[in-house]
Design a protein around this motif. Sequence first.
Motif, short mmCIF file in Angstrom:
data_model
loop_
_atom_site.label_atom_id
_atom_site.label_comp_id
_atom_site.label_asym_id
_atom_site.label_seq_id
_atom_site.Cartn_x
_atom_site.Cartn_y
_atom_site.Cartn_z
N GLY A 16 0.49 -1.22 -0.07
CA GLY A 16 -0.46 -0.01 -0.29
C GLY A 16 0.76 1.41 0.38
O GLY A 16 1.35 1.45 -0.81
N GLU A 17 0.94 2.09 0.92
CA GLU A 17 1.04 3.36 0.44
C GLU A 17 2.58 3.38 1.69
O GLU A 17 3.99 4.38 1.70
CB GLU A 17 0.62 4.02 1.47
CG GLU A 17 -0.74 4.93 0.86
CD GLU A 17 -2.14 5.29 1.41
OE1 GLU A 17 -2.19 6.31 2.84
OE2 GLU A 17 -2.71 5.91 1.00
N GLY A 18 3.32 2.13 1.70
CA GLY A 18 4.38 2.14 2.41
C GLY A 18 5.06 2.17 4.06
O GLY A 18 6.51 2.37 4.24
N ASP A 35 2.70 -3.43 -5.10
CA ASP A 35 1.58 -3.34 -4.82
C ASP A 35 0.76 -3.83 -5.85
O ASP A 35 1.51 -3.10 -6.83
CB ASP A 35 1.25 -1.82 -3.63
CG ASP A 35 0.04 -2.02 -2.85
OD1 ASP A 35 -0.20 -2.46 -2.00
OD2 ASP A 35 -1.07 -1.83 -3.55
N ALA A 36 -0.46 -3.77 -6.28
CA ALA A 36 -0.90 -3.29 -7.18
C ALA A 36 -1.79 -1.93 -7.33
O ALA A 36 -2.23 -1.70 -8.61
CB ALA A 36 -2.72 -4.88 -7.48
N SER A 37 -1.75 -0.65 -6.54
CA SER A 37 -1.71 0.15 -6.72
C SER A 37 -0.33 1.07 -6.85
O SER A 37 0.42 1.53 -6.03
CB SER A 37 -2.23 0.66 -5.09
OG SER A 37 -2.47 2.41 -4.92
N LYS A 43 2.45 7.65 -3.08
CA LYS A 43 2.54 7.73 -2.06
C LYS A 43 3.93 7.33 -0.77
O LYS A 43 3.96 7.85 -0.29
CB LYS A 43 1.40 7.50 -0.60
CG LYS A 43 0.01 8.32 -1.96
CD LYS A 43 -1.34 8.27 -0.69
CE LYS A 43 -2.72 8.61 -0.93
NZ LYS A 43 -3.99 8.40 -0.57
N ALA A 44 4.16 6.24 -1.18
CA ALA A 44 5.12 5.37 -0.34
C ALA A 44 6.99 5.75 -1.07
O ALA A 44 6.73 6.22 -0.11
CB ALA A 44 5.33 3.54 -1.05
N LYS A 45 7.03 6.45 -2.14
CA LYS A 45 7.98 7.86 -2.96
C LYS A 45 8.16 8.16 -1.94
O LYS A 45 8.90 8.72 -1.27
CB LYS A 45 8.21 7.39 -4.22
CG LYS A 45 8.46 6.09 -3.99
CD LYS A 45 7.93 5.79 -6.22
CE LYS A 45 8.04 4.99 -7.15
NZ LYS A 45 7.59 5.09 -8.47
N GLN A 46 6.87 9.13 -1.78
CA GLN A 46 7.37 10.70 -1.50
C GLN A 46 7.33 10.85 0.47
O GLN A 46 7.68 10.98 0.61
CB GLN A 46 5.45 11.32 -1.83
CG GLN A 46 5.59 12.73 -0.87
CD GLN A 46 5.69 13.47 -1.70
OE1 GLN A 46 6.47 13.18 -2.97
NE2 GLN A 46 6.69 14.52 -0.65
#
Length: 121
Positions: A16-18, A35-37, A43-46
Amino acid sequence: MDKLENQSKILFLGEGEGRNAIYAALKGHEATALDASSIGLEKAKQLSKEYHVEIKTIHTDLAQWQPPIEQYDVMMSSYMHLMEPLRTVAFHKAMEVLKEGGGICWRVFFSRTVTVYIRRT
């Protein structure tokens, strides 16, 4: 995760968002979020930039995922909900990514939260 050896190579399925991958990176591990999203992974990278850590991301559907063989020390997944038969397929694929002696940690819902840890021999 706090009990793992430093610099373990960890794959997070359904990340998900990491948040788990970022926590692992903060603890000195090499973290990869799958993740598939694409939105969740962006969002995870940010968030990883905000915490000044690096995580790798893999955008794929588990049904099509071709796992790298024996590349990770640990595979973790928290509350990833999959229906059968994909759940069994994902579990077997997760075993393939582990180096010898590596482990899988699944946190799942039953009637209560259960954490399962399986070591590859």
